[in-house]
Design a protein around this motif. Structure first.
Motif, short mmCIF file in Angstrom:
data_model
loop_
_atom_site.label_atom_id
_atom_site.label_comp_id
_atom_site.label_asym_id
_atom_site.label_seq_id
_atom_site.Cartn_x
_atom_site.Cartn_y
_atom_site.Cartn_z
N THR A 452 1.01 -1.33 0.53
CA THR A 452 0.02 -0.29 0.21
C THR A 452 0.86 1.51 0.31
O THR A 452 0.54 2.14 -1.21
N PRO A 453 1.93 1.23 1.25
CA PRO A 453 2.49 2.24 0.86
C PRO A 453 3.29 3.03 -0.77
O PRO A 453 3.11 3.94 -1.03
N ILE A 454 3.77 1.34 -0.88
CA ILE A 454 4.52 1.73 -1.88
C ILE A 454 3.24 2.45 -3.21
O ILE A 454 3.39 3.27 -4.26
N ALA A 455 2.45 2.00 -3.07
CA ALA A 455 1.26 2.54 -4.66
C ALA A 455 1.49 3.65 -4.12
O ALA A 455 1.00 4.39 -5.14
N ILE A 456 1.02 4.02 -3.22
CA ILE A 456 0.31 5.25 -2.97
C ILE A 456 1.62 6.60 -3.12
O ILE A 456 1.09 7.33 -3.61
N PHE A 457 2.76 6.13 -2.68
CA PHE A 457 3.43 7.42 -2.88
C PHE A 457 3.76 7.36 -3.82
O PHE A 457 4.22 8.48 -5.14
#
Ligand code: TRP
Length: 464
Positions: A452-457
């Motif tokens: 999730t963090p990878i995708a959102i950033f």
């Protein structure tokens, strides 16, 4: 997903009296059945995102390949975040602000307030387009907008959205319908609307598809939609798919939290999340099958943009045998789709007033109704009299759309993912206790804390 065999028709709780028992214990309204919950959540998910936005975004990003990427996002991050939001609601029986405060302390309550504001802001511009569906439904019923002359359709559409009285009136009508459903309460309003409108929506879509795919030349559209050409996939495609997956699953605005808070204690969350994601994806696919064959059959460019629904489709209906009836079915289904989604944006704001300030439902609904109208009016007017007003180079409508969908929604998703996956993980994981989906426990955590963090950033990096 063969390990999730239970059908959504299974009752939530074993004994028939249990719903009122649950109410007596917690004092909170609950869903009447698991099917009711799933349909309400799917009704939230399936909205203008699926029926209006998905087909033209697919058009702009090369057809089948985009569909594949979108499916990938929904089935991984989408399911993980749906489950995370449901968990938050289920554990506390409260809407997002109260839930985060109870589990995480006062600072986390701010995340909830911002998410609730996000739902309110999305609602405020969503009702503008919702109003267009009301107006167009009336127009196709009286036959006034069915013309094959594209120029006339463009000028009619532009004149309509620019007319302050017409656009505010239709927005008000749409908002009023939404408020009536929310005012009737969880079981009598939201659940009942989902149970009637969702099946009706799917039936109407099948009807329109039956007409669209039997048009001469329609097969080219279907082939284009279903054949993935991965050479067209770029970073931008990935991020567009991710953003749409978030929006079309109603994530990041505390909406699934509040619907989850009406679940009884023994509700099966994992399979509910998979069901909601599946229905939402199905609706996107059906919307594609409904629009793209017709677009190809009549030789329109599939990347015609946001006007596809209100300009291209009426032109196509005008030339199609039985087009008048199909047009009515189409705008009716668009209205139903928009309505159940608007209800789901209205409810978290209402529940916020109820949970945080102990308002009664009636006054809370009236307050949200008035506030939304006031906040939404500038968005409606930004297509006409206020079209020159530019903030950061965007119209008011575009600015609201951009900040909520691209900034606040991913931020909300990120915070919830972190909260569930790190902050309260030992408690959160218990919602999967006793299910057969044990393998999903570690996968869920990785999805929340890593993917999730990878995708959102990634999304932010690309769009800022
Ligand atoms: N999912 C809806 C659609 O596709 C829109 C929506 C409803 C939404 N509730 C939401 C989007 C909450 C983000 C957050 O049209």
């Amino acid at each position: 997903m063969s390990h999730l065999p239970d059908t959504p028709a299974a009752p939530l709780v074993a004994s028939t009296g249990a719903t009122s028992d649950a109410l007596a214990i917690t004092g909170r309204a609950t869903w009447g059945s698991r099917l009711g919950f799933i349909l309400a959540a799917a009704g939230s998910a399936v909205g203008l995102g699926a029926v209006w936005k998905f087909p033209y975004v697919v058009g702009q990003h090369g057809g089948g390949a985009f569909l594949a990427v979108y499916l990938g996002c929904v089935l991984t991050l989408g399911v993980a975040l749906l489950l995370a939001e449901m968990t938050l609601g289920r554990l506390t029986g409260k809407s997002i602000t109260t839930a985060l405060r109870e589990l995480g302390g006062r600072r986390w309550a701010w995340v909830g307030r911002i998410a609730t504001f996000n739902a309110f802001a999305i609602l405020s511009f969503y009702v503008v387009v919702g109003g267009w569906t009301v107006a167009y439904l009336m127009r196709v019923m009286t036959g006034t907008v069915l013309a094959s002359d594209a120029e006339r359709l463009v000028s009619e559409f532009s004149a309509f959205i620019a007319d302050p009285v017409a656009s505010l009136a239709s927005m008000g009508a749409f908002l009023g319908l939404t408020a009536v459903i929310v005012a009737a309460g969880v079981q009598k309003g939201i659940e009942r609307a989902g149970k009637w409108l969702m099946p009706a929506l799917f039936l109407l879509m099948l009807l329109v598809i039956a007409r669209a795919v039997t048009l001469p030349g329609a097969m080219a559209g279907i082939a284009w939609f279903l054949t993935p050409d991965f050479s067209v996939i770029s970073g931008a495609t990935l991020l567009e798919a991710l953003g749409l997956a978030f929006f079309s699953l109603s994530l990041g605005a505390g909406m699934i939290v509040v619907y989850g808070s009406y679940l009884p204690k023994d509700a099966r969350l994992a399979s509910s999340a998979v069901w909601v994601a599946t229905l939402a994806t199905l609706a996107c696919c059906l919307a594609g099958l409904m629009i793209l064959p017709a677009v190809f059959a009549f030789g329109v460019a599939p990347n015609a943009g946001p006007g596809l629904t209100f300009i291209t489709m009426p032109a196509i209906f005008a030339q199609m045998p039985f087009g008048h009836l199909v047009a009515i079915a189409f705008f009716l289904l668009l209205l139903f789709a928009a309505l159940t989604s608007a209800v789901s944006l209205f409810e978290p704001v209402t529940a916020f007033l109820i949970d945080e300030y102990q308002w009664r439902r009636g006054p809370a609904v009236v307050a949200v109704l008035v506030a939304t109208f006031v906040f939404g009016a500038p968005a409606a007017l930004s297509f006409g009299v206020w079209s020159d007003v530019r903030i950061f180079d965007r119209t008011i409508f575009d600015l609201m759309d951009y900040t909520t969908v691209n900034l606040l929604t991913p931020a909300g998703g990120l915070c919830v993912a972190w909260f569930i996956g790190a902050r309260i993980w030992p408690t959160a994981r218990t919602v999967l206790d006793g299910t057969r989906a044990q393998w999903f426990v570690p996968v869920w955590r990785v999805l929340l804390l890593v993917l999730t963090p990878i995708a959102i950033f990634g999304v932010w990096y690309q769009s800022l």
